[in-house]
Scaffold this motif. Structure first.
Motif, short mmCIF file in Angstrom:
data_model
loop_
_atom_site.label_atom_id
_atom_site.label_comp_id
_atom_site.label_asym_id
_atom_site.label_seq_id
_atom_site.Cartn_x
_atom_site.Cartn_y
_atom_site.Cartn_z
N ALA A 237 0.82 -1.21 0.00
CA ALA A 237 0.00 0.00 0.00
C ALA A 237 0.86 1.26 0.00
O ALA A 237 0.50 2.29 -0.60
N ALA A 238 2.01 1.19 0.67
CA ALA A 238 2.91 2.35 0.74
C ALA A 238 3.69 2.55 -0.55
O ALA A 238 4.42 3.54 -0.68
N GLY A 239 3.57 1.64 -1.51
CA GLY A 239 4.24 1.79 -2.79
C GLY A 239 5.66 1.27 -2.82
O GLY A 239 6.40 1.55 -3.76
N LEU A 240 6.04 0.49 -1.81
CA LEU A 240 7.40 -0.01 -1.75
C LEU A 240 7.64 -1.12 -2.77
O LEU A 240 8.77 -1.37 -3.17
N GLY A 241 6.58 -1.80 -3.16
CA GLY A 241 6.71 -2.88 -4.12
C GLY A 241 5.38 -3.60 -4.24
O GLY A 241 4.37 -3.20 -3.65
#
Length: 325
Positions: A237-241
């Protein structure tokens, strides 16, 4: 050693006052009853009955044995009552083995149904990894266990009776505003440049990712190693992967991630969920009842039903989605 059946017959004779009455109650002829009493007297080495013109009378030794016979009969009737209670599931304990994914998805519903149907029976659940669950089945620590396998690590054990419960497919986990949701279908080969959230400590799903990516012709670029699926979802969700996971692991999906089916270029691995019990032990009524309930509950967690009821947003084609940040 006294013959218990003959001792109980002697007790019946004392209560009926005659061989004929006791024989009728026991479902045998008076002649057969007389023969059994003669054998019992031979066993104890002294007379137990005095034959009278009408009926019989106990000797002192006979009265002593009848007192014991009544006590034994009470215990046997109590034992039968106990067995009947276990058969009705009014009593008893079921020792069940499980693992975290199913413990957090289908098992709670199964336990609730079992408790409602069989309030007198208790279920004790032991959660462990695959090798430990198999060992607990072998040692008798659990009577029934939920296991899993993939095609490359099939559970094969002649000491266990295995039953297929359901298939648990692998899905892709992406942020709610991911551009991947615009694609009509996501090919694993097209994800070679992506960063991946992977499970730590050589978790089985990490092996699933590496095997799948190698079949697609690349090594995954690992951005983060998570220790549970909620943590993995948070990092996605945080866009890390992005990540992959078994469907049952995502029953409690976050609102800010979406699930996408992988395309057919590299078939997504399917995890089998299995029920296992020891081959050489007769299943208890509680075990059989739980097996039936688990099969019924598994129907609610099939691929189609999960799409509709459990996960809410498993995508193959584009459609309405959350706006990008």
């Amino acid at each position: 050693m006294l013959n218990v059946r003959r001792l109980l017959l002697l007790t019946e004779i004392a209560e009926h006052g005659s061989l004929t009455g006791a024989a009728s109650a026991a479902g045998m002829t008076a002649s057969a009853a007389s023969q059994q009493m003669s054998r019992l007297e031979a066993e104890v080495g002294q007379p137990l009955l005095e034959r009278l013109p009408r009926g019989v009378r106990l000797t002192g030794a006979g009265e002593a044995l009848v007192a014991r016979g009544r006590a034994i009969r009470r215990e046997l009737r109590a034992a039968q009552a106990d067995l009947d209670a276990f058969a009705r599931l009014d009593r008893g304990t079921l020792r069940l083995g499980s693992f975290p994914t199913v413990s957090a998805s289908l098992l709670p519903l199964a336990l609730t149904r079992f408790a409602r149907a069989h309030a007198g029976a208790e279920v004790v659940v032991r959660s462990a990894m695959l090798a430990q669950l198999r060992e607990m089945l072998h040692t008798g620590e659990v009577e029934l266990a939920l296991l899993w396998d993939y095609r490359w690590n099939r559970v094969s054990d002649e000491a266990l009776t295995l039953t297929h419960l359901l298939n648990d497919p692998t899905v892709l986990v992406v942020p709610a505003n991911s551009r991947l949701l615009d694609e009509p279908e996501v090919s694993l080969r097209s994800l070679a440049a992506q960063h991946w959230i992977i499970r730590a400590d050589n978790h089985p799903v990490a092996e699933v990712l590496r095997r799948s990516c190698r079949l697609a012709g690349f090594e995954p670029r690992i951005a983060y190693e998570s220790h549970d699926y909620q943590e993995a979802q948070a990092m996605v969700a945080a866009g890390l992967g992005i990540a992959i996971a078994p469907r049952l692991a995502l029953t409690n999906r976050r609102n800010d991630v979406r699930l996408v089916r992988l395309g057919a270029d590299v078939p997504a691995p399917i995890r089998r969920i299995l029920l296992a019990r020891p081959e050489n032990r007769m299943p208890t009524p509680a075990t059989l009842a739980m097996i039936d309930i688990l099969h019924a509950v598994a129907e609610r967690f099939t691929d189609t039903n999960l799409d509709r009821n459990q996960l809410g947003s498993v995508r193959r084609v584009g459609g309405p989605r959350a706006p990008r940040a």
